[in-house]
Design an enzyme around this catalytic site. Structure first.
Site, PDB file in Angstrom:
ATOM      1  N   LYS A 225       0.808  -1.218   0.000  1.00 31.63           N
ATOM      2  CA  LYS A 225       0.000   0.000   0.000  1.00 31.63           C
ATOM      3  C   LYS A 225       0.844   1.272   0.000  1.00 31.63           C
ATOM      4  CE  LYS A 225      -4.366  -1.989   1.372  1.00 31.63           C
ATOM      5  NZ  LYS A 225      -5.280  -2.357   2.453  1.00 31.63           N
ATOM      6  N   ARG A 260      -3.263 -10.367   4.913  1.00 35.08           N
ATOM      7  CA  ARG A 260      -3.770 -10.340   3.536  1.00 35.08           C
ATOM      8  C   ARG A 260      -2.697  -9.706   2.656  1.00 35.08           C
ATOM      9  NH1 ARG A 260      -6.187  -6.781   0.142  1.00 35.08           N
ATOM     10  NH2 ARG A 260      -7.886  -7.555  -1.171  1.00 35.08           N
TER      11      ARG A 260
HETATM   12  N1  HH2 Z   1      -7.518  -3.911   1.380  1.00 28.28           N
HETATM   13  C1  HH2 Z   1      -7.978  -3.899   0.112  1.00 28.28           C
HETATM   14  C2  HH2 Z   1      -9.087  -4.670  -0.258  1.00 28.28           C
HETATM   15  N2  HH2 Z   1      -9.710  -5.455   0.644  1.00 28.28           N
HETATM   16  N3  HH2 Z   1      -9.906  -6.284   2.838  1.00 28.28           N
HETATM   17  C3  HH2 Z   1      -9.482  -6.296   4.113  1.00 28.28           C
HETATM   18  N4  HH2 Z   1     -10.117  -7.063   5.025  1.00 28.28           N
HETATM   19  N5  HH2 Z   1      -8.408  -5.543   4.534  1.00 28.28           N
HETATM   20  C4  HH2 Z   1      -7.722  -4.742   3.680  1.00 28.28           C
HETATM   21  O1  HH2 Z   1      -6.771  -4.054   4.126  1.00 28.28           O
HETATM   22  C5  HH2 Z   1      -8.147  -4.698   2.311  1.00 28.28           C
HETATM   23  C6  HH2 Z   1      -9.274  -5.488   1.926  1.00 28.28           C
HETATM   24  C7  HH2 Z   1      -7.287  -3.045  -0.903  1.00 28.28           C
HETATM   25  O2  HH2 Z   1      -6.178  -3.674  -1.443  1.00 28.28           O
HETATM   26  P1  HH2 Z   1      -6.096  -4.437  -2.856  1.00 28.28           P
HETATM   27  O3  HH2 Z   1      -7.115  -5.533  -2.935  1.00 28.28           O
HETATM   28  O4  HH2 Z   1      -4.714  -4.877  -3.026  1.00 28.28           O
HETATM   29  O5  HH2 Z   1      -6.380  -3.346  -3.944  1.00 28.28           O
HETATM   30  P2  HH2 Z   1      -7.705  -2.903  -4.716  1.00 28.28           P
HETATM   31  O6  HH2 Z   1      -8.695  -2.486  -3.694  1.00 28.28           O
HETATM   32  O7  HH2 Z   1      -7.257  -1.767  -5.599  1.00 28.28           O
HETATM   33  O8  HH2 Z   1      -8.218  -4.082  -5.504  1.00 28.28           O
END
Ligand code: HH2
Length: 288
Positions: A225, A260
């Site tokens: 992030k 995650r």
């Molecule tokens: N972060 C993201 C999405 N889902 N769920 C939980 N429980 N905790 C988190 O910190 C979290 C989450 C965002 O990250 P990412 O999936 O890598 O990116 P994007 O939202 O652009 O798909």
């Protein structure tokens, strides 16, 4: 490798760490958008993460990156239709990253076992009743504002206390809808997109012990992030692997047990070393 849901929910007591691999079936995720939208690519990525040590795969069809557009439930389902059953068939424990009850129901019917709701039940009033009926594990995450509009200058008087109060209120709300308290996992919602500045994210990682004191497993998702980029000067998310591992190890020291991440192998290796050293430490007693 896979993990039983009981072992995952019992992880704060045993100290067992659980790596959750991220599978974004989206065209626009911040670090891997568009790479796994095709079923064959998604399935290959799932296989790679399982081989690398992921015990849960978190599958999402809606990006939460800053300014991202909301994806209607039917469109999320269309993205998941082929991929979810294929990933379930690999024997993976699957969590569905959605705020919509319709998508969660589709995923649970297809064999997903966990619901990961970044809105903590605030986006769709049907989500808690659905989870109550299915009695599946539920992740409740803190978010201030929403990623589409994003907080330009999020403010807290005491970020750790406010996130803790929020999570405890959402936990009570879920339980009031019939969700068993023993199935709930809490997440501080690390990330600038979730309404936290660099300082807030660091404070939350440092104060994670406060959230663990609520007595539920704590999940963290710092993977690649932007705040890690701000700390390290790495503008390319793919170069934030070491920073991600460090954030997870610090979170683990303070009680988080579910991580995650995109970079499953790097974290699995780091956790193996950290756990071995901790077990050998005469000053500590952990049962793994
Ligand atoms: N972060 C993201 C999405 N889902 N769920 C939980 N429980 N905790 C988190 O910190 C979290 C989450 C965002 O990250 P990412 O999936 O890598 O990116 P994007 O939202 O652009 O798909």
């Amino acid at each position: 490798m896979t993990i039983s849901l009981e072992d995952m929910l019992d992880s704060p007591r045993t100290g067992r760490c659980v790596v959750m691999g991220i599978l974004n079936v989206t065209p626009d995720s911040f670090s891997d958008g568009g790479r796994f939208l095709e079923p064959a690519a998604a399935v290959a990525r799932a296989r790679e993460m399982l081989a690398g040590g992921a015990e849960i795969l978190d599958v999402g069809a809606e990006s939460t990156r800053l300014g991202s557009r909301r994806v209607p439930a039917d469109e999320q389902i269309a993205r998941l239709r082929e991929i979810l059953p294929a990933v379930v068939a690999m024997g993976a424990q699957v969590s569905i990253d959605t705020t919509r009850a319709k998508v969660a129901a589709f995923a649970l019917d297809a064999g997903a076992a966990i619901v990961n709701d970044i809105s903590a039940g605030r986006d769709d009033p049907e989500l808690f009743p659905l989870v109550a009926e299915r009695a599946c594990p539920l992740v409740l995450m803190h978010m201030l504002g929403d990623p589409a509009t994003m907080q330009s200058a999020p403010r807290y008087d005491d970020v750790v206390a406010e996130v803790k109060a929020f999570l405890s209120e959402r936990l009570a709300a879920a339980v009031a809808c019939g969700v068993p308290e023993g199935k709930v996992i809490l997440d501080p919602g690390i990330g600038i997109g979730f309404g936290k500045t660099l300082e807030h994210n660091v404070a939350l990682l440092a104060g994670l012990g406060e959230l663990a004191a609520l007595g539920r497993p704590v999940l963290v998702g710092p993977s690649r992030k932007r705040f890690l980029g701000e700390l390290t000067g790495r503008t390319d998310p793919a170069q934030r692997v070491s920073a991600t591992v460090a954030a997870c190890l610090e979170a683990r020291r303070r009680g988080a047990t579910i991580f995650r991440v995109h970079d499953v192998v790097a974290l699995t290796d780091a956790l193996a070393v950290a756990q071995a050293v901790e077990q050998a430490d005469p000053g500590k007693k952990t049962s793994l």
